[in-house]
Write an enzyme that holds these catalytic residues in place. Structure first.
Site, PDB file in Angstrom:
ATOM      1  N   HIS A 151       0.820  -1.227   0.000  1.00 13.32           N
ATOM      2  CA  HIS A 151       0.000   0.000   0.000  1.00 13.32           C
ATOM      3  C   HIS A 151       0.851   1.273   0.000  1.00 13.32           C
ATOM      4  O   HIS A 151       0.422   2.286   0.558  1.00 13.32           O
ATOM      5  CB  HIS A 151      -0.929   0.058   1.219  1.00 13.32           C
ATOM      6  CG  HIS A 151      -1.673  -1.218   1.484  1.00 13.32           C
ATOM      7  ND1 HIS A 151      -2.913  -1.489   0.949  1.00 13.32           N
ATOM      8  CD2 HIS A 151      -1.340  -2.307   2.217  1.00 13.32           C
ATOM      9  CE1 HIS A 151      -3.309  -2.683   1.358  1.00 13.32           C
ATOM     10  NE2 HIS A 151      -2.381  -3.202   2.120  1.00 13.32           N
ATOM     11  N   SER A 272      15.003  21.269 -15.717  1.00 10.77           N
ATOM     12  CA  SER A 272      13.815  22.047 -16.040  1.00 10.77           C
ATOM     13  C   SER A 272      14.247  23.342 -16.714  1.00 10.77           C
ATOM     14  O   SER A 272      15.285  23.904 -16.397  1.00 10.77           O
ATOM     15  CB  SER A 272      13.061  22.357 -14.737  1.00 10.77           C
ATOM     16  OG  SER A 272      12.301  23.540 -14.891  1.00 10.77           O
ATOM     17  N   LYS A 278      16.002  21.341 -10.519  1.00  8.29           N
ATOM     18  CA  LYS A 278      15.336  20.076 -10.849  1.00  8.29           C
ATOM     19  C   LYS A 278      16.242  19.070 -11.529  1.00  8.29           C
ATOM     20  O   LYS A 278      17.114  19.416 -12.304  1.00  8.29           O
ATOM     21  CB  LYS A 278      14.136  20.342 -11.757  1.00  8.29           C
ATOM     22  CG  LYS A 278      13.043  21.125 -11.058  1.00  8.29           C
ATOM     23  CD  LYS A 278      12.099  20.228 -10.322  1.00  8.29           C
ATOM     24  CE  LYS A 278      10.996  19.820 -11.270  1.00  8.29           C
ATOM     25  NZ  LYS A 278      10.262  18.687 -10.807  1.00  8.29           N
ATOM     26  N   GLU A 285      10.066   7.859 -16.773  1.00  7.78           N
ATOM     27  CA  GLU A 285       8.681   8.257 -17.069  1.00  7.78           C
ATOM     28  C   GLU A 285       8.295   7.845 -18.494  1.00  7.78           C
ATOM     29  O   GLU A 285       7.161   7.427 -18.749  1.00  7.78           O
ATOM     30  CB  GLU A 285       8.514   9.764 -16.896  1.00  7.78           C
ATOM     31  CG  GLU A 285       8.595  10.181 -15.431  1.00  7.78           C
ATOM     32  CD  GLU A 285       8.701  11.691 -15.270  1.00  7.78           C
ATOM     33  OE1 GLU A 285       7.989  12.243 -14.425  1.00  7.78           O
ATOM     34  OE2 GLU A 285       9.503  12.330 -15.979  1.00  7.78           O
TER      35      GLU A 285
END
Ligand code: ARG
Length: 459
Positions: A151, A272, A278, A285
């Site tokens: 979970h 970024s 970043k 992804e």
């Protein structure tokens, strides 16, 4: 040039030609088409339809055609038509004999089977490389403790090596699925004709052996209408992507600030345009994102095939883009995942602290009580109260001294405080398949052997 025409008074409209042409993608079957046609020419010679000289001329010209660069101006309907046209242009009349007793329906199935076999060979090597990258990380950091999750909540401590082996298992099953897909593809349809079996007495077994197939398809109707081998391939690819996607998801989380277990290499992350601090996990992804496309390819062909009457229907031409797309995305994702894996470094302190500081050892304590005769329900309750009390007092598991523990409840004995060390907790799980260091070491040895076998087994 058309492979048909006598029955027609006019040619196809420009729109229909544009709509139905498949050369822009089935060009990829060129090598397979040539290989199949060469084997077929040899059989035509045995059947007395080609002379030895014609067969030689045809096979040599086909070999040259296979090496020709793609001609962007070619307007042939498909790759089979292109090969025949080029053959005719090169050698003239004898080229017309190559279609004796052969249909494009068996030809396309043959080419596609040959191509899928090659693709599976390449994908298996990519899978093996990623599996090796997992084992490399295990060799470096396999004994580091981190929380295992259910979970998305810290559950019980496990070894990094154990975690990596979980992914190794998934990829191992993917390799098996690709092998099964290989076996379904590994039958020759040549000699099935358009649907009823060839009218010429071809030796189908001999043609199959010539092309390195393990056998022949058993029924000509099925051979013409069957794309199970493509679906098996797509299922194996979709499952591989599903596993890569789950790995990517874990690593996106683990490398983020909230977890901080992993540092991904600069070479697989991007910055970024606006936020200077970043470091984004775009490679992972994209793997996760591409999974949708590959699953879509499987879905697309399933639905294309659903309800098609026997045997061949032109709908089936839609099979190739799905398979090529899935093959390319899966291969690229496997390659990317291995590079990410090799670039990543485990943050030992962060992972171990996460396992230590969040009561992932609670189950050990409850089980220790149960093995001393406290009934399981009471043991669970007692440790639950200990956790609650710790939270109230702002205590970490290791803050509990043997004295404090026995004072909390008489069921605890002084030795149990040791179990509040996550590494001790890990050691308890010494069943096969468990996370104890002794078990993980054995499992890693076995994994190395399995990987060698995978590499050695030639398809
Ligand atoms: N381009 C076709 C395909 O991919 C080849 C077979 C065509 N056969 C036919 N009868 N139209 O399916």
């Amino acid at each position: 040039m058309k492979l048909w025409g006598g029955r027609f008074e006019k040619g196809p409209s420009e729109v229909f030609e544009r709509f139905s042409g498949s050369l822009h993608y089935d060009r990829r079957l060129l090598a397979a088409d040539v290989q199949g046609s060469q084997a077929f020419a040899r059989e035509l010679e045995r059947a007395g339809i080609l002379t030895a000289a014609e067969r030689e001329q045809i096979c040599a010209a086909l070999g040259e055609i296979a090496a020709e660069p793609a001609d962007p101006t070619a307007s042939d309907e498909d790759i089979h038509t292109l090969v025949i046209r080029r053959l005719k242009e090169k050698i003239g009349a004898p080229a017309d004999k190559i279609h004796t007793g052969r249909s494009r329906n068996e030809q396309v199935s043959l080419d596609f089977r040959l191509c899928i076999r090659e693709t599976i060979r390449a994908l298996r090597l990519r899978l093996a490389d990623l599996m090796e990258a997992l084992l490399e990380s295990a060799a470096r950091d396999g004994e580091v403790v981190l929380p295992g999750y259910t979970h998305t909540r810290r559950a019980q401590p496990v070894l990094w090596g154990h975690y990596l082996l979980a992914h190794f298992e998934m990829l191992g099953r993917d390799a098996t699925r690709f092998e099964q897909a290989y076996r379904t593809a590994d039958l020759s349809p040549l000699g099935s004709g358009a649907l009823a079996g060839s009218g010429f007495p071809f030796d189908r077994e001999r043609m199959a052996r010539d092309l390195g197939f393990s056998g022949i398809t058993r029924n000509s109707l099925d051979a013409a209408g069957d794309r199970d081998f493509a679906l098996d391939f797509l299922y194996a690819a979709a499952m591989t992507m599903l596993h890569l996607s789950r790995l990517a998801e874990d690593w996106i989380l683990y490398s983020g600030e909230e977890f901080g277990f992993l540092e991904l290499g600069d070479e697989v992350t991007s910055g970024s345009s606006l936020m200077p601090q970043k470091k984004n996990p775009d490679s992972l992804e994209l793997i996760r994102g591409k999974t949708g496309r590959v699953a879509g390819c499987l879905q697309a062909l399933l639905i294309t095939m659903k309800g098609l009457p026997l045997t061949y229907n032109r709908d089936m031409q839609e099979d190739k883009e799905a398979v090529f797309e899935a093959a390319d995305q899966t291969e690229a994702s496997l390659e990317m995942a291995a590079v990410v894996m090799r670039s990543a470094r485990l943050n030992r302190a962060r992972s171990e602290a996460a396992a230590e500081q969040s009561w992932t050892q609670a189950t050990e304590l409850a089980e220790a009580l149960a093995s001393r005769g406290v009934d399981a329900r009471r043991a669970h309750e007692l440790v639950g109260r200990l956790v609650l009390e710790s939270q109230r007092l702002g205590r970490q598991p290791r803050d509990w001294t043997p004295e404090a523990l026995t004072a909390f409840a008489p069921e605890f004995d002084a030795t149990m405080a040791e179990l509040l060390d996550a590494r001790r907790a890990v050691e308890n799980h010494a069943v096969p398949g468990g996370t104890a260091p002794s078990m993980v070491r054995q499992a890693l040895d076995e994994a190395r052997r399995r990987l060698e076998q995978l590499r050695a087994a030639r398809l």
